[in-house]
Each structure stands twice: as C-alpha cells, then as structure tokens.
Write an enzyme that holds these catalytic residues in place. Structure first.
Site, short mmCIF file in Angstrom:
data_model
loop_
_atom_site.label_atom_id
_atom_site.label_comp_id
_atom_site.label_asym_id
_atom_site.label_seq_id
_atom_site.Cartn_x
_atom_site.Cartn_y
_atom_site.Cartn_z
N GLU A 245 10.30 7.18 -16.82
CA GLU A 245 10.83 8.55 -16.79
C GLU A 245 11.52 8.83 -15.45
O GLU A 245 12.55 9.52 -15.41
CB GLU A 245 9.70 9.58 -17.01
CG GLU A 245 9.08 9.56 -18.40
CD GLU A 245 8.12 8.40 -18.64
OE1 GLU A 245 7.78 7.69 -17.68
OE2 GLU A 245 7.72 8.20 -19.80
N SER B 175 -1.98 -3.93 -5.83
CA SER B 175 -2.19 -5.21 -6.50
C SER B 175 -2.69 -6.27 -5.53
O SER B 175 -2.11 -6.48 -4.47
CB SER B 175 -0.87 -5.71 -7.12
OG SER B 175 -0.44 -4.83 -8.13
N SER C 183 1.15 3.60 -3.27
CA SER C 183 0.62 4.65 -4.16
C SER C 183 -0.73 5.18 -3.67
O SER C 183 -1.55 4.44 -3.12
CB SER C 183 0.42 4.09 -5.57
OG SER C 183 1.62 3.55 -6.05
N GLU D 177 12.74 -5.00 -5.36
CA GLU D 177 11.82 -5.30 -6.44
C GLU D 177 12.57 -5.57 -7.74
O GLU D 177 12.07 -6.19 -8.65
CB GLU D 177 10.88 -4.09 -6.59
CG GLU D 177 9.71 -4.32 -7.48
CD GLU D 177 8.60 -3.32 -7.22
OE1 GLU D 177 8.74 -2.47 -6.32
OE2 GLU D 177 7.59 -3.39 -7.93
N GLY E 23 0.83 -1.21 0.00
CA GLY E 23 0.00 0.00 0.00
C GLY E 23 0.86 1.26 0.00
O GLY E 23 0.97 1.94 1.03
C1 LIG Z 1 0.25 -3.13 -12.97
C2 LIG Z 1 0.48 -2.18 -11.85
C3 LIG Z 1 0.57 -2.65 -10.54
C4 LIG Z 1 0.77 -1.77 -9.49
N1 LIG Z 1 0.81 -2.26 -8.21
C5 LIG Z 1 1.00 -1.41 -7.18
C6 LIG Z 1 0.98 -1.90 -5.83
O1 LIG Z 1 0.81 -3.11 -5.58
N2 LIG Z 1 1.15 -1.01 -4.83
C7 LIG Z 1 1.35 0.32 -5.05
O2 LIG Z 1 1.53 1.05 -4.10
N3 LIG Z 1 1.33 0.83 -6.32
C8 LIG Z 1 1.16 -0.02 -7.38
N4 LIG Z 1 1.13 0.49 -8.67
C9 LIG Z 1 1.21 1.93 -8.87
C10 LIG Z 1 2.55 2.41 -9.44
O3 LIG Z 1 3.56 2.35 -8.48
C11 LIG Z 1 2.30 3.83 -9.97
O4 LIG Z 1 1.38 3.73 -11.04
C12 LIG Z 1 3.58 4.47 -10.47
O5 LIG Z 1 4.45 4.76 -9.38
C13 LIG Z 1 3.29 5.78 -11.26
O6 LIG Z 1 2.50 6.62 -10.51
P1 LIG Z 1 1.14 7.26 -11.11
O7 LIG Z 1 0.33 6.13 -11.68
O8 LIG Z 1 0.53 8.09 -10.04
O9 LIG Z 1 1.59 8.14 -12.32
P2 LIG Z 1 2.18 9.64 -12.26
O10 LIG Z 1 3.18 9.73 -11.16
O11 LIG Z 1 1.04 10.59 -12.25
O12 LIG Z 1 2.94 9.73 -13.63
C14 LIG Z 1 2.27 9.93 -14.87
C15 LIG Z 1 3.33 10.09 -15.95
O13 LIG Z 1 4.10 11.27 -15.67
C16 LIG Z 1 5.49 10.94 -15.62
N5 LIG Z 1 6.15 11.74 -14.58
C17 LIG Z 1 5.74 11.94 -13.32
N6 LIG Z 1 6.66 12.67 -12.64
C18 LIG Z 1 7.67 12.93 -13.50
C19 LIG Z 1 8.92 13.62 -13.38
N7 LIG Z 1 9.30 14.20 -12.24
N8 LIG Z 1 9.73 13.67 -14.48
C20 LIG Z 1 9.38 13.06 -15.64
N9 LIG Z 1 8.20 12.40 -15.81
C21 LIG Z 1 7.36 12.32 -14.75
C22 LIG Z 1 5.54 9.47 -15.24
O14 LIG Z 1 6.72 8.87 -15.65
C23 LIG Z 1 4.33 8.93 -15.98
O15 LIG Z 1 4.67 8.66 -17.33
C24 LIG Z 1 0.93 -0.37 -9.75
C25 LIG Z 1 0.84 0.10 -11.06
C26 LIG Z 1 0.63 -0.78 -12.09
C27 LIG Z 1 0.53 -0.24 -13.49
#
Ligand SMILES: Cc1cc2nc3c(=O)[nH]c(=O)nc-3n(C[C@H](O)[C@H](O)[C@H](O)COP(=O)(O)OP(=O)(O)OC[C@H]3O[C@@H](n4cnc5c(N)ncnc54)[C@H](O)[C@@H]3O)c2cc1C
Length: 390
Positions: free
Chosen positions: A373, A172, A140, A255, A138
C-alpha cells in the site's frame, strides 16, 4: 508447458560482461561439484543452516566470486552491480542457496559505503563480504513500520558518542548478527524524518538484548531488540547526525536493486521447479499469467540493474520494482498452492516442507521492505503527481 531458458529476452544478461561471468562461475561450480554438493541440501535447524552457509560464503569469497562487483578499496575486485546480480543468479539457477548475509550485504553495504567515513567501510566491508561479520537492519519499531519517520528510539550525546535507548522489532536474524545498522532519533520528538541518525551498533555492546520471534514458517527469523543506554562512538555514525533519513531511503532503494534481480532469478527457478513437481495438476492458463508477470518483473529488474551500473541511485521508481516483486512472488506461490495443495498442507517430505515454507514466506513479500500500500502511495504521489492522501 516448458520454459526456454535460452529465451533471448528473459535469460539475457543485464549488461556487458555478464555472460562471461556466468560462464566462468558455471564452469567453477561444475569443476567443484563434489565439494559443493553439501551446500545444496536444506539444513534441519537455523543454526545448522547458518553454519553451512557461512562455510559456503567463505569458499565463494576465497575463490573471489563474492568480491566481484565490489570496490577494490573495500576488499572487492572491482566491476559493477551487474556482476553481483549475475553471481547471485548463477548460483540460484544451479540450485544453490544464497549465503545468509547476502541479503543484508546488498541491502545495507551500498549505503554504508556511500555515507560512512571511508575508514569505517575499509574496516568493516571486507569482513562482511567474507562472511566473518553478519549485519542486521534495525529500522522498524512497534508503531513505526510504514510510518518509519515516527520512530521513538532515542540517541543522546554521551562521552565521545551517543547512548541509545528504545526498542526495535522485526529485525531479521538479529540473534545471529554482530552489527546492526540502526536508526535512532537525535532530534526532538517532533522532528520527524529530519531528526533521525543512522548508526553502526555492535550487537555485543552492553545494554543490547535480543529476543527472537517465531514466524509462521516455524523459523526464528525476526527479533525484538531492546536497547538500554547502548554506547555507540561518534565514528560509528553513518553519514551526518540528523541526516539518517537519506541513509534509510538509500537502503530501501538498494533493497530493490541487485536484490530484485536475484529475487527474480530465484522466482524463475522456483517456477521451473513447479512445472516439474506439479505435472498435470498445473492450471496452464494460470501458469501462463504467472510467467508473464515474472517476465515483466525480470525486465524491470534488469533495467534497474543497468541504470544502477551506470551510476544512478534508485529513487521513488524502485517502488514499482518492489510492487512487481511482491505481486509476482505471491502469484507464483498461489499457483503452487492450487497445484500442490495436499503436499503443501499436509506433506512431510523435504520438498513439501520447502513448498510450504516458501508459500508462507511469500505472504510477507507485500509487507517487508515497505508494504505494498505504501509503494502504491509513493507511485501515486511521487511518480504520477497525484494529490497526497489525508
Ligand atoms: C519477513 C519480514 C522481515 C522483516 N525484516 C525487517 C528487518 O530486518 N528490519 C526492519 O527494520 N524491519 C523489518 N521488517 C519490518 C517491515 O519493514 C515492516 O513490517 C513494514 O515496514 C510494515 O510496517 P508494520 O509491520 O509496522 O505495519 P503497519 O505500518 O502498521 O501497516 C499495517 C498495514 O497498514 C497499511 N498502511 C499503513 N500506513 C498506510 C498508509 N499511509 N496508506 C495505506 N495503507 C497503510 C500497510 O500497508 C499495512 O498493510 C520485516 C518484516 C517482515 C514481514
């Protein structure tokens, strides 16, 4: 095109002892082939899959395999991370799925063993290895994915512990888990990464609500978790209060350790499947490029595993592993789409469904565990010493 599985570099075990374990496990898989056959077939529903993989894990645990590479004091049989890497690789190469909790075991258990009170680890790690328990991660939150340090779920002192309120997302398999390694803010709103604490939360505690989110593959893989004053006792704090960021960074490093090696093994297995299934439709030049990428990723993952076995904790360099892992996975399934387009878009056999699902899941490889990124930023700033972006 053929792949020489005995290729001395790509197939060599990542460290001393690996070949022995691989041979022993391969022999055991052969000797028990009839009893194990049921675990190869993909299940129709997520709950059937979970039930099947739990049974598989219990069998592997009873036979001692899952305990290889884990400390004796926490229910293991000793050895190093290399044993765990070889174990997962051998199962994959023989066409078996990895039991469900494996990814969470590899991602979360090393950090818990490192930071938590040993009495807590003694209680919970054996249950995790045997498949009795399933954990989720937990971290994100809405608005706090890449910028994890901005998370807003709060933990305030209450009784002999804390009361936690907030929301998590993309967790997840939270609907299946009975425990969650959770990050919450114990400092001020402005405290950033210095005011975060890691907790081990029971998923059946009062105030926890889990809502699955349907993914593009059609599975309810991730969930939202809503937390309303959930009580977590002080002895379930992992590490020190306000020092959860170290736990989180350790988790992200792990990881990309054993998981990276196992993922590379799975990608090699799927690459071989593609050679079999695509036949003449395969663009051999593109396949060569994918193989080169896979080869590079395997070498990197092997090196990481060896360094971890020697006691090193993966740091910023693990961003290279993550970037190679996601780019290789996406290149492989792009190649699959170009060779098996009708099957992936329209096919209805179990094999078609598997290719489609793996293709769709590969799109997430550059997001989960830290987006590509962000990995590039870490490599630029922390490894190459380039100036930070604005
Ligand atoms: C299949 C899957 C399983 C997952 N399982 C888990 C889980 O079990 N537990 C958990 O806690 N989370 C989980 N996640 C969440 C995952 O860790 C987040 O989706 C990830 O960290 C990206 O965060 P966000 O989705 O909020 O995207 P954002 O942070 O909003 O990013 C959106 C886009 O903007 C870009 N971006 C953001 N900041 C910057 C920057 N400073 N410079 C350049 N580009 C940037 C990113 O690279 C991305 O392309 C999972 C995600 C997926 C897809």
């Amino acid at each position: 095109m053929t792949v020489d599985a005995s290729d001395p570099t790509i197939a060599r075990s990542p460290g001393a002892g690996g070949d022995g374990l691989r041979a022993e496990l391969t022999e055991w898989l052969h000797a028990n082939a009839d009893a194990l056959e049921e675990f190869r077939a993909p299940a129709d529903t997520l709950s059937d899959e979970v039930a099947s993989l739990r049974k598989f894990q219990q069998l592997l645990y009873d036979a001692g395999w899952v305990r290889r590479g884990w400390p004796v004091e926490f229910g293991g049989l000793g050895g190093t991370v290399i044993d765990r890497g070889i174990f997962g690789e051998t199962l994959t190469a023989a066409g078996f799925p990895l039991p469900f909790s494996f990814s969470m075991i590899e991602v979360l258990a090393p950090a818990v063993m490192h930071f938590a009170d040993p009495r807590l680890s003694e209680e919970i790690i054996p249950r995790l290895l045997s498949g009795q328990d399933l954990w989720c991660q937990g971290f994100s939150e809405p608005e706090s994915g890449s910028d994890l340090a901005s998370l807003r779920t709060i933990a305030v002192p209450a009784g002999d512990g804390f009361a936690i309120t907030g929301q998590k997302i993309w967790t997840s398999f939270a609907q299946l888990a009975n425990r969650c390694v959770l990050l919450a803010r114990t400092g001020t709103r402005e405290s950033g990464h210095r005011g975060i604490t890691a907790f081990l939360m029971d998923m059946d505690a009062s105030g926890v609500e889990v809502r699955p989110v349907r993914s593009a593959t059609g599975e309810d893989e991730y969930c939202e978790i809503f937390l309303d004053g959930v009580r977590v006792p002080s002895d379930k704090v992992i590490g020190q209060v306000d020092a959860g960021w170290q736990v989180a960074m350790y988790v992200l490093g792990c990881e990309r350790g054993v998981m990276g090696w196992q993922r590379a093994a799975w990608l090699l297995y799927r690459f071989e499947n593609l050679l079999r299934d695509a036949g003449d439709a395969l663009d051999t030049a593109a396949a060569g490029r994918v193989y080169a990428s896979l080869y590079g990723f395997r070498l990197r993952a092997r090196d990481t595993l060896r360094r971890m076995a020697a006691g090193e904790v993966p740091g910023a360099g693990s961003s290279i592993d993550k970037l190679l892992m996601s780019s290789t996975e996406q290149a492989l399934f792009d190649l699959a789409l170009s060779a098996l387009r009708p099957q992936i878009l329209l096919g209805a056999t179990a094999q078609d469904n598997r290719w489609r699902s793996d293709y769709l899941y590969s799109r997430a490889a550059s997001i989960y565990g830290g987006a590509s990124e962000i990995q590039k930023n870490v490599i630029a700033e922390r490894l190459l010493g380039l100036p930070r972006g604005g």
